[in-house]
Design a protein around this motif. Structure first.
Motif, PDB file in Angstrom:
ATOM      1  N   GLU A  18       3.157  10.258  -9.552  1.00  0.00           N
ATOM      2  CA  GLU A  18       2.412  10.511 -10.795  1.00  0.00           C
ATOM      3  C   GLU A  18       2.228  12.004 -11.023  1.00  0.00           C
ATOM      4  O   GLU A  18       2.318  12.483 -12.147  1.00  0.00           O
ATOM      5  N   SER A  66       9.193  -9.155 -13.789  1.00  0.00           N
ATOM      6  CA  SER A  66       7.989  -8.662 -13.126  1.00  0.00           C
ATOM      7  C   SER A  66       7.300  -7.594 -13.977  1.00  0.00           C
ATOM      8  O   SER A  66       6.082  -7.611 -14.133  1.00  0.00           O
ATOM      9  N   TYR A  93       5.164   0.784  -1.098  1.00  0.00           N
ATOM     10  CA  TYR A  93       5.205   2.239  -1.277  1.00  0.00           C
ATOM     11  C   TYR A  93       4.041   2.736  -2.136  1.00  0.00           C
ATOM     12  O   TYR A  93       4.129   3.795  -2.756  1.00  0.00           O
ATOM     13  N   HIS A  94       2.980   1.979  -2.138  1.00  0.00           N
ATOM     14  CA  HIS A  94       1.804   2.384  -2.912  1.00  0.00           C
ATOM     15  C   HIS A  94       1.367   3.800  -2.547  1.00  0.00           C
ATOM     16  O   HIS A  94       0.883   4.556  -3.397  1.00  0.00           O
ATOM     17  N   TYR A 108       9.796   1.213 -11.284  1.00  0.00           N
ATOM     18  CA  TYR A 108       9.227   0.022 -10.630  1.00  0.00           C
ATOM     19  C   TYR A 108       9.160   0.304  -9.144  1.00  0.00           C
ATOM     20  O   TYR A 108      10.171   0.321  -8.442  1.00  0.00           O
ATOM     21  N   ILE A 126       4.769   4.281 -14.378  1.00  0.00           N
ATOM     22  CA  ILE A 126       5.047   3.630 -13.097  1.00  0.00           C
ATOM     23  C   ILE A 126       4.454   2.223 -13.125  1.00  0.00           C
ATOM     24  O   ILE A 126       3.307   2.037 -13.507  1.00  0.00           O
ATOM     25  N   ARG A 127       5.256   1.252 -12.762  1.00  0.00           N
ATOM     26  CA  ARG A 127       4.753  -0.106 -12.590  1.00  0.00           C
ATOM     27  C   ARG A 127       4.924  -0.466 -11.127  1.00  0.00           C
ATOM     28  O   ARG A 127       5.945  -0.135 -10.518  1.00  0.00           O
ATOM     29  N   GLN A 128       3.955  -1.145 -10.583  1.00  0.00           N
ATOM     30  CA  GLN A 128       4.017  -1.477  -9.162  1.00  0.00           C
ATOM     31  C   GLN A 128       4.401  -2.918  -8.929  1.00  0.00           C
ATOM     32  O   GLN A 128       3.914  -3.821  -9.617  1.00  0.00           O
ATOM     33  N   GLY A 129       5.229  -3.124  -7.936  1.00  0.00           N
ATOM     34  CA  GLY A 129       5.533  -4.472  -7.490  1.00  0.00           C
ATOM     35  C   GLY A 129       4.330  -5.013  -6.743  1.00  0.00           C
ATOM     36  O   GLY A 129       3.341  -4.315  -6.530  1.00  0.00           O
ATOM     37  N   ALA A 130       4.432  -6.266  -6.338  1.00  0.00           N
ATOM     38  CA  ALA A 130       3.297  -6.864  -5.645  1.00  0.00           C
ATOM     39  C   ALA A 130       3.778  -7.651  -4.434  1.00  0.00           C
ATOM     40  O   ALA A 130       3.141  -8.604  -4.004  1.00  0.00           O
ATOM     41  N   LEU A 153       2.435   6.626  -4.771  1.00  0.00           N
ATOM     42  CA  LEU A 153       2.074   6.591  -6.181  1.00  0.00           C
ATOM     43  C   LEU A 153       1.524   7.930  -6.682  1.00  0.00           C
ATOM     44  O   LEU A 153       1.967   8.449  -7.706  1.00  0.00           O
ATOM     45  N   ASP A 154       0.581   8.495  -5.943  1.00  0.00           N
ATOM     46  CA  ASP A 154      -0.036   9.743  -6.377  1.00  0.00           C
ATOM     47  C   ASP A 154       0.989  10.863  -6.509  1.00  0.00           C
ATOM     48  O   ASP A 154       0.988  11.606  -7.482  1.00  0.00           O
ATOM     49  N   ARG A 170       7.867  -0.433  -5.336  1.00  0.00           N
ATOM     50  CA  ARG A 170       7.455  -1.595  -4.545  1.00  0.00           C
ATOM     51  C   ARG A 170       6.038  -1.401  -3.989  1.00  0.00           C
ATOM     52  O   ARG A 170       5.608  -0.281  -3.721  1.00  0.00           O
ATOM     53  N   ALA A 171       5.348  -2.517  -3.800  1.00  0.00           N
ATOM     54  CA  ALA A 171       3.947  -2.491  -3.368  1.00  0.00           C
ATOM     55  C   ALA A 171       3.796  -1.753  -2.044  1.00  0.00           C
ATOM     56  O   ALA A 171       2.814  -1.046  -1.816  1.00  0.00           O
TER      57      ALA A 171
END
Lengths: 225, 148, 398
Positions: free
Chosen positions: C135, C172, C127-128, C122, C154-158, C131-132, C124-125
């Motif tokens: 992944e 969430s 830290y988008h 999970y 991976i799930r992202q917060g918002a 993501l790459d 946090r948004a």
């Protein structure tokens, strides 16, 4: 269900496995105040009025949702518990609109009753209040969210008892609010006249539209000297 | 933009995918329109209120139209101690709007946000997904030029 | 004591985009070793190491794993909490930026040990941008055949601080509002979608491959009696060298903020973020450990020029904004405290407010549903204890 033995307020009593602390207390004649809890609804644990002391626990525990277990030693009315309940009520009153003398539900209001039982008077501090416009366009239900204490009984009753899903919770923290659709006033399009939510609301936030000449509901306060 | 959830078959969308779908819609359109919310509610078997409730809970989801670029200046303590206020002022002067507003040309929305985890580079801000740290009022103009 | 890089051993050494550089440095050796052992034995090793959660609560990691391993369930989950939202924390960001592979390996070992075949990170948004990289790390590990037993998603917060709280985090991931759940039931028995779930902080999971490879004894040799191993700290605020530092647990606050981060004229240090303890400048010899002060390792330094009431007021404003709003003591209590502190910061405090703050604190600590509300009063009460004079000076003279 298996019988278990617990101690509540110094007295050994029996309870059944699977019961909550609240249910076990009630069955043994001990009254714990509740606000967000209702026996016909799924426990939510939000208001924290029903907290009790369980020996060995760092914090107080919500009695409406905590399963009772063998050997638990519980205090439902210790000084610590009462002080906590009083402060929660004081907080709810501080952000409440406080216009009881004009409220249709004043005489049957659960918040007011609990405040009286716990001898909570005027809050000692000022707090921001959430004022919302009165929603009175529906012929079936009037919403005055200024009086809402976020117990969510309406939302749960609507989905669990009435089988609809009119209400939802929106926003966050102190701004959170029970909303209909895109946070719009409740109207006859979204809600019929089942009136279930009204009977579940502990305060004056939900009521029936008042017809002319209708008397205030509830028993009049009798003042004795 | 987010690849998250793209493996999810649209036919088998479930309630549990709501946040992922909202995040995707947000990154596609910049905000969550009433139409988007209503369509999601319909397809997932949720009430509009439930979808609206999730959308309004998270601060990176927006239920109001946003500019093409969103500036988020961190207002939490570590940045505040490093004069974040001067950065807020600087951005305000540069684009002519206050926090909570969007420029008339739709180029920028301006928000203040809580800790973005760039405290070692305080004061810091995000523009869209990019983090910019060690800010000074002088640097702002140049940074924002890159966002059209 | 100088820095000791155990968790951060690979940071700045390997190429975070190339699994080969990780494998060269004994990467995935621990996983290979763990996969040859029964899950139970891996759990025992973690238990024996004394590793406690690095996200703030300090729950014994092995015990958590044991509960989940023994719980009945056709499906089990591992969740890596990368929702680092505590004010002043950025160590997980630094870890993810520099060594995502150790995290993947830690998650993979956790999956094997507990019997989970699905894991979520999970993130946090904010830290988008990571993501790459994350992944890519997962994809490379998978391609090398290290993730046959476990799927990592991976799930992202918002954007919600409270989602770092484990029950809100699970809601969430389930696609809902990130609201807190009451407990029991606890996640190891009934967590994500009602299934047994373990939730571990990024840094906790980073320790796992090290422990499996070098042994519980080695790990237990570092630290104090009840705080084993090292801790990664994020230091910010009034310091010359803000940044991420790793120290053996039990090191003093002074070593961290004065010797390493080069702080001067320290008035106070907040350890543990918004809900963390406030330590006055004359107590910098306090050791950093679970027995004393720690939290998630956010360390924010305030020099003598700072107004402590302003600091605490801002902290409570933050907590009020980030309260999920479900339970009354936190929803109303953080708001009430922020309001009272605002008056103090303007010099309009009242004598009775001090009493009210104390009673509010007791109620919130005892009755709130989660750690946010329970710990929110800590900075208020600590500042009242150590900086009472500042409050007294702001009481309205009338």
């Amino acid at each position: 269900m298996a019988e278990i033995t617990v101690t509540i307020n110094g007295r050994q009593v029996s309870a059944k496995e699977g019961m909550t602390i609240l249910e076990a207390a009630l069955e043994n004649g001990i009254d714990i105040p509740t606000l967000c809890h209702h026996q016909d609804l799924t426990p939510l644990g939000a208001c924290r009025i029903c907290v009790v002391e369980v020996e060995g626990s760092r914090t107080l525990v919500g009695s409406c949702h905590t399963p009772i277990t063998e050997g638990m030693v519980i205090h439902t009315h210790s000084d610590k518990v009462l002080a906590t309940r009083r402060m929660i009520v004081e907080l709810l009153l501080a952000s409440h609109c406080g216009s009881c003398f004009m409220c249709d539900k004043a005489n049957i209001c659960e918040l007011r009753k609990i405040a009286a039982d716990l001898e909570v008077g005027l809050p000692r501090f000022q707090m921001r209040k959430n004022y919302y416009p009165l929603e009175d366009i529906s012929p079936y239900v009037v919403r005055d969210l200024t009086k809402c204490i976020m117990c969510r009984r309406c939302a749960r009753a609507c989905s669990e008892v009435a089988g609809h899903n009119v209400f939802a919770i929106a926003y966050r923290g102190f701004d959170s609010k029970v909303v209909v659709d895109f946070d719009q006033p409740i109207d006859k399009e979204v809600c019929r006249d089942c009136g279930v939510c009204i009977s579940f609301c502990p305060t004056g936030a939900l009521g029936k539209p008042r017809e002319a000449k209708e008397e205030k509901r509830g028993k009049p306060l009798i003042i004795t000297s | 933009m987010s690849k998250i959830g793209e493996g999810t078959n649209p036919q088998s969308q479930e309630k549990r995918d709501l946040l992922v779908l909202l995040e995707r819609a947000q990154s596609r359109s910049g905000y969550l329109s009433k139409r988007t919310i209503a369509e999601l509610a319909e397809s997932l078997g949720l009430s509009i209120g439930e979808v609206y409730g999730v959308a309004s809970f998270y601060s990176f989801l927006s239920i109001k139209p946003q500019g093409r670029n969103v500036i988020r200046i961190c207002k939490s303590l570590p940045c505040y101690l490093k004069n974040a206020q001067t950065i807020i002022e600087g951005v305000r002067k540069e684009i002519g709007i206050n926090p909570g507003e969007t420029t008339a040309d739709g180029r920028f929305s301006f928000e203040l946000t809580n800790c973005i985890g760039a405290c070692d580079k305080a004061p810091a801000m995000m523009v869209n997904d990019d983090v910019h740290g060690d800010l000074t009022p002088k640097k702002i103009s140049k940074i924002l030029q890159a966002y059209k | 004591m100088p820095e000791k890089r155990v968790v951060l051993a690979n940071c700045g050494v390997i190429d975070p985009e190339d699994v080969a550089s990780y494998i060269e440095r004994d990467g995935f050796k621990a996983l290979k070793k763990a996969l040859k052992l029964p899950g139970e034995q891996v759990v025992e090793e973690i238990k024996a190491s004394g590793l406690r959660g690095r996200g703030g609560a300090g729950f014994p990691c092995g015990l958590k794993w044991d509960l989940a391993r023994k719980a009945q369930g056709d499906e089990k989950y591992v969740i890596c909490n990368a929702d680092e939202g505590e004010v002043g924390t950025f160590k997980d960001r630094y870890i993810l930026e520099n060594d995502p592979f150790s995290l993947v390996e830690g998650i993979a070992i956790a999956g094997h040990a507990t019997g989970a075949n699905k894991a979520y990170i999970y993130l946090r948004a904010e830290y988008h941008f990571l993501l790459d990289l994350l992944e890519k790390a997962i994809a490379q590990a998978k391609k090398k055949g290290f993730l046959k037993h476990l799927d990592i998603e991976i799930r992202q917060g918002a954007g919600a601080y409270v989602c770092g709280e484990e029950s809100a985090l699970m809601d969430s991931i389930e696609g809902k509002r990130g609201e807190v759940r009451y407990r029991p039931p606890f996640p190891p028995t009934k967590g994500l979608w009602g299934k047994p779930t373990i939730i571990n902080n990024v840094e906790t999971l980073m320790n796992i491959p090290r422990i499996v490879l070098k042994g519980a004894k080695w790990f237990g040799g570092m630290g104090t009696e009840r705080s084993k191993g090292t801790k990664v700290f994020s230091v910010s605020g009034d310091v010359a060298k803000p940044g991420v530092y790793e120290l053996v647990l039990g090191s003093s606050l002074k070593e961290l903020v004065e010797d390493l981060a080069l702080a001067k004229k320290v008035q106070a240090v907040q350890v543990g973020g918004a809900t963390g303890r406030i330590i006055p400048g004359d107590m910098l010899d306090t050791p950093l450990s679970f027995e004393t002060i720690l939290g998630a390792g956010a360390v924010t330094v305030f020099n003598e020029s700072r107004d402590m009431i302003d600091i605490v007021h801002r902290t409570l404003e933050f907590l009020a904004e980030e309260s999920c709003g479900k339970c009354a003591p936190c929803r109303e209590g953080t708001e009430a405290m922020a309001g009272i502190l605002e008056r103090f910061s303007k010099g309009e405090g009242l004598e009775k407010d001090i009493t009210v703050l104390g009673e509010l604190a007791d109620t919130m600590m005892l009755a709130s549903m989660c750690g946010l509300g329970q710990a929110a009063p800590i900075p208020v009460m600590d500042s009242l204890q150590h900086f009472r004079g500042a409050y007294d000076n702001r009481i309205r003279q009338s």
